[in-house]
Structures are given as C-alpha cells and as structure tokens.
Design a protein around this motif. Structure first.
Motif, PDB file in Angstrom:
ATOM      1  N   ASP A   1      51.599  41.527  50.316  1.00 22.89           N
ATOM      2  CA  ASP A   1      50.809  42.669  49.861  1.00 22.89           C
ATOM      3  C   ASP A   1      50.188  43.392  51.050  1.00 22.89           C
ATOM      4  O   ASP A   1      50.112  42.858  52.166  1.00 22.89           O
ATOM      5  N   LYS A   2      49.717  44.596  50.829  1.00 16.17           N
ATOM      6  CA  LYS A   2      49.204  45.452  51.898  1.00 16.17           C
ATOM      7  C   LYS A   2      48.022  44.821  52.611  1.00 16.17           C
ATOM      8  O   LYS A   2      47.920  44.878  53.843  1.00 16.17           O
ATOM      9  N   GLN A   3      47.137  44.171  51.870  1.00 15.45           N
ATOM     10  CA  GLN A   3      45.958  43.544  52.474  1.00 15.45           C
ATOM     11  C   GLN A   3      46.365  42.433  53.440  1.00 15.45           C
ATOM     12  O   GLN A   3      45.828  42.310  54.540  1.00 15.45           O
ATOM     13  N   THR A   4      47.342  41.624  53.027  1.00 12.02           N
ATOM     14  CA  THR A   4      47.828  40.548  53.898  1.00 12.02           C
ATOM     15  C   THR A   4      48.545  41.115  55.113  1.00 12.02           C
ATOM     16  O   THR A   4      48.377  40.618  56.240  1.00 12.02           O
TER      17      THR A   4
ATOM     18  N   GLU B   1      48.003  43.922  56.626  1.00 12.33           N
ATOM     19  CA  GLU B   1      46.996  44.440  57.567  1.00 12.33           C
ATOM     20  C   GLU B   1      46.302  43.292  58.300  1.00 12.33           C
ATOM     21  O   GLU B   1      46.019  43.392  59.494  1.00 12.33           O
ATOM     22  N   MET B   2      46.028  42.194  57.601  1.00 10.16           N
ATOM     23  CA  MET B   2      45.392  41.032  58.236  1.00 10.16           C
ATOM     24  C   MET B   2      46.281  40.443  59.323  1.00 10.16           C
ATOM     25  O   MET B   2      45.803  39.976  60.362  1.00 10.16           O
TER      26      MET B   2
ATOM     27  N   PRO C   1      40.230  37.557  48.949  1.00  8.37           N
ATOM     28  CA  PRO C   1      41.409  38.448  49.025  1.00  8.37           C
ATOM     29  C   PRO C   1      42.110  38.559  47.674  1.00  8.37           C
ATOM     30  O   PRO C   1      42.162  37.598  46.895  1.00  8.37           O
TER      31      PRO C   1
ATOM     32  N   ARG D   1      45.138  38.493  46.795  1.00 11.54           N
ATOM     33  CA  ARG D   1      46.246  37.583  46.495  1.00 11.54           C
ATOM     34  C   ARG D   1      45.759  36.236  45.970  1.00 11.54           C
ATOM     35  O   ARG D   1      46.552  35.455  45.421  1.00 11.54           O
TER      36      ARG D   1
END
Length: 423
Positions: free
Chosen positions: A225-228, A230-231, A269, A271
């Motif tokens: 996913d986008k958040q992961t 970016e991390m 997060p 996920r």
C-alpha cells in the motif's frame, strides 16, 4: 613484463582488502575459500541456533559451522551443547533429521551410542576391545558454546574472547530486535531455505546494502500500500549505517522503529487496522494491542553479525557456505511464543510476502547475487568497489557511521575478514 594474471597471483591476502575496495578473487578463488573455512568459520564465534529451536531436553537442530556438520542439542539439565555430527568410531553422522527430539544419538553403522551431552555410553560387543577402549576419551567432540538473548553461538577455539565481548555494541541492537516478541518470548516458527550460485560474502554484503533496495525490490514496492511504500522509501532519508566493530554493522532504515516500545500512541498503520480490531475484540488491552501490532511490523533496522547471521527487520537470515561459488540461505521467521494467533498469522503472511520462492523479495535478491558472481568471472585483476559513503563517515561512540545507502557495513565486514585471514 608482468601480465594481469601474474599481478593477481602476487597479491597477498591483506593486499586484497583495501579501505575502499576488495579484489574480485575473494569471490572466485577456491584456495581463498578453503582458508576462510579454517581461519574464519573455525576460528571465531558462529551462530548455530535460536533457543526456541531447541526448547526442551532432547530437542536438537542439525546445522553447519562452515562445512562441518554439528548438532545443537539441549540435555536433561537444560544445558545447550554443540557437538560435531561424527561418530568417533568410523565417522558416520549420528543424527540426520533437521530438527527433532531424541533421548540419545546412535550411529547407524555400528551402533555406538551417545548421550545428549555427547558422552559415549554404549558400544556393541565391547569384549572385542578388551581393556583398550576408553569411553571417556571417545565422546562426540563438543564445542565451546555461549548464548546471548536466546542467540546461541559456538566456536572451535577454546581461548577465544567471551561472546559478550565479541558482540560488543551489537548487543544493544540484539536487545532491541528481540522486542519483536511484543511482550512474549521470540520463537522461530519455520524457515525458507534456498541456494544461489554465488560466494557467501555477496549475501553478507547485502544485509546492510540499502542502495539496491529501490531498484532490485521495485516489484515488492509496487505490491504494498502507499503508506508502506512511503515508509520504505528510505534511501534518501535520515537513516544510517554504523560499523559496530568485529565485522558487525547495523543499517537503520526507519529510525522511528528502532525501539518498538517507544511512541506506542502513534497512529496504527492502515495495513494493521484489521489486526488491531481483531485483538480488541479478543479483549486485549489497548496498550497491549498497540505493542503487539508494532511488533508484528518488525524493527526498522538490519543487524549484521559477522560471519553468518543477520537480524533482518523481521527474521533471522543465516548463510551457510557450500563452495566458493555456492551458498545456502535460511530465512527464519520469528513469532510470539504464546502470543495471539491472529498476530502470528499476520507475521507469517508478511514473511511470505517478501521471502521464499513466491515472495516479492527473495527471487529478485538471488538474481542480483547470481549476476554478481557471474560478473566476477570477467577480467583477471578487477576490484569490487566499496567506497560509497566513505567521504561522509564520522566517528561514533560504537565505531563509524555514514548515510543509510553507504557501504560502511561492507567495509566493516571485510576489515574483520582481513584481520582473521591474515592473523
């Protein structure tokens, strides 16, 4: 006139490791590999098991130190032994299972039997030896064993420094890594094993190599996913690589996840939102929910412990040299012993997402390692460059550090290689 082949052959072992490069022959020379088995794997502390792999009296694990087969076993007094897997009579192995539980070790060839601590207990038809068989001198060869935070190491050298001294500053990183138990003991639950056609040091370098991540693992990044994503975009971030001495190093990719028990009030997060809700439904207190969820996600760093094990974000990566051009890798998933089933299942799914033949990470890594080995066969007097980040290295309390994409960890490992190989 000296040709390139002659120039290669006249280099000493010490000459082949410079401050910013190593000679390609370290990947390709069978004679160097043979010396490594003696001067490194038979002469320093080598990781053999995690305590959870041999939890009870009689529990054993078969593994290797270099190319020598050994058994890690827990005796009836709960003491751990590491024994050469070789009958003292005619050299047959006395244990073949990868892991299991037993009351003793019996040679299948002539029936010599040994207790869990390696002592010789029984010999069929002893009368043929008259009084010339000294059982006390013919037990399985037992190595020196020490343990830190559940990590079991063994060595052939009785006069080596204590394990705690050898690990040095790496100990605090091991302690941080073990917080992935989320309040429960850490447990190895299984592993992926595979071989790649390349030298063991190629994989050793990889554990603290952030430089390759955005390119080699592009397919993995496209699957999260986008958040992961970016991390995990950490190559230009605030992370760092630090030389911890004795060949050990740490690569901090996500500084906010160094200590998993800090800042537990931070947003969970996306996920892991479903997992958090499931834990709440099972009546886990909110603070414990957050602690468990944080642990499932893994630590924000990779720790390399020279020569053969890494605590890599969320698993143990163990390397076993097979030959100068072949290496076996074990990716061992760690879970929470007695922890919530939902959390351990989530951990397994995360492991499978990156590791194994169907994962998004392992196949890409092994392809890159194979290409390095193939390319190492081109030319006769070429060098592997390890100078990235060298101009920016600065002293720290534990060693030296540079930015997260620096090759500091590789330089650290090769300086220890040089120290041991030229001793």
């Amino acid at each position: 006139m000296t040709n390139k082949t002659d120039a290669h052959q006249t280099l000493t072992l010490g000459d082949r490791v410079q401050a910013d490069r190593v000679h390609t022959s370290l990947y390709t020379d069978p004679a160097i590999f043979e010396q490594e088995m003696d001067k490194i794997f038979s002469s320093t502390w080598v990781w053999v098991a995690h305590a959870s792999e041999i939890p009870e009296a009689g529990s054993y694990k078969n593994t290797y130190i270099g190319r020598q087969p050994v058994i890690a076993v827990r005796d009836r007094k709960q003491q751990v032994h590491v024994l050469l897997n070789r009958c003292r009579h005619r050299a047959a192995t006395v244990c073949e299972g990868k892991k299991g539980k037993t009351n003793s070790f019996v040679c299948p060839y002539h029936g010599w039997s040994y207790s869990l601590d390696g002592a010789l207990r029984g010999v069929p038809h002893p009368e043929s030896y008259a009084d010339q068989l000294d059982k006390g001198e013919l037990g399985l060869v037992s190595l020196r064993v020490e343990e830190y935070a559940g990590m079991i190491f063994a060595t052939f050298k009785d006069d080596i420094e204590p394990l705690a001294d050898y690990l040095g500053p790496a100990k605090k990183w091991i302690d941080l890594f073990m917080k992935q138990g989320g309040g429960y003991p850490v447990k190895v639950l299984g592993e992926h094993r595979f071989r790649f056609p390349g030298n063991w040091k190629i994989q050793l370098e990889n554990t603290t190599d952030a430089y390759h991540f955005p390119l080699v693992h592009k397919s993995f990044l496209s699957s999260v996913d986008k958040q992961t994503e970016e991390m995990l975009d950490f190559v230009g971030g605030p992370g760092y690589v630090e030389d911890l001495g004795n060949g050990h190093s740490v690569m901090v990719m996500i500084p906010q996840l160094i200590d998993l028990e800090e800042n537990l009030d931070a947003p969970i997060p996306g996920r892991f939102a479903e997992l958090a809700e499931q834990l709440r439904a099972e009546q886990y207190p909110e603070q414990e929910v957050r602690r468990i969820v944080r642990a499932v996600g893994g630590s924000g760093f990779n720790l390399n412990i020279f020569p053969n094990v890494a605590c890599s974000m969320a698993f143990f990566r163990v390397l076993q040299p097979i030959s100068v051009i072949e290496t076996e890798i074990h990716h061992a998933v760690i879970t929470m012993d007695g922890g919530p089933q939902a959390a351990n299942q989530a951990r397994l799914r995360l492991h499978e997402h990156f590791q194994g033949p169907m994962g998004f990470g392992t196949p890409d890594d092994s392809e890159a390692w194979e290409r390095v080995q193939k390319g190492a066969g081109a030319g006769t007097d070429l060098w592997i460059m390890l100078n990235r980040g060298l101009p920016g290295e600065k002293p720290t309390a534990d060693g030296r550090a540079s930015d997260v994409s620096a090759e500091t960890g590789m330089r650290a490992a090769y300086q220890q290689w040089k120290k041991l190989m030229t001793a």
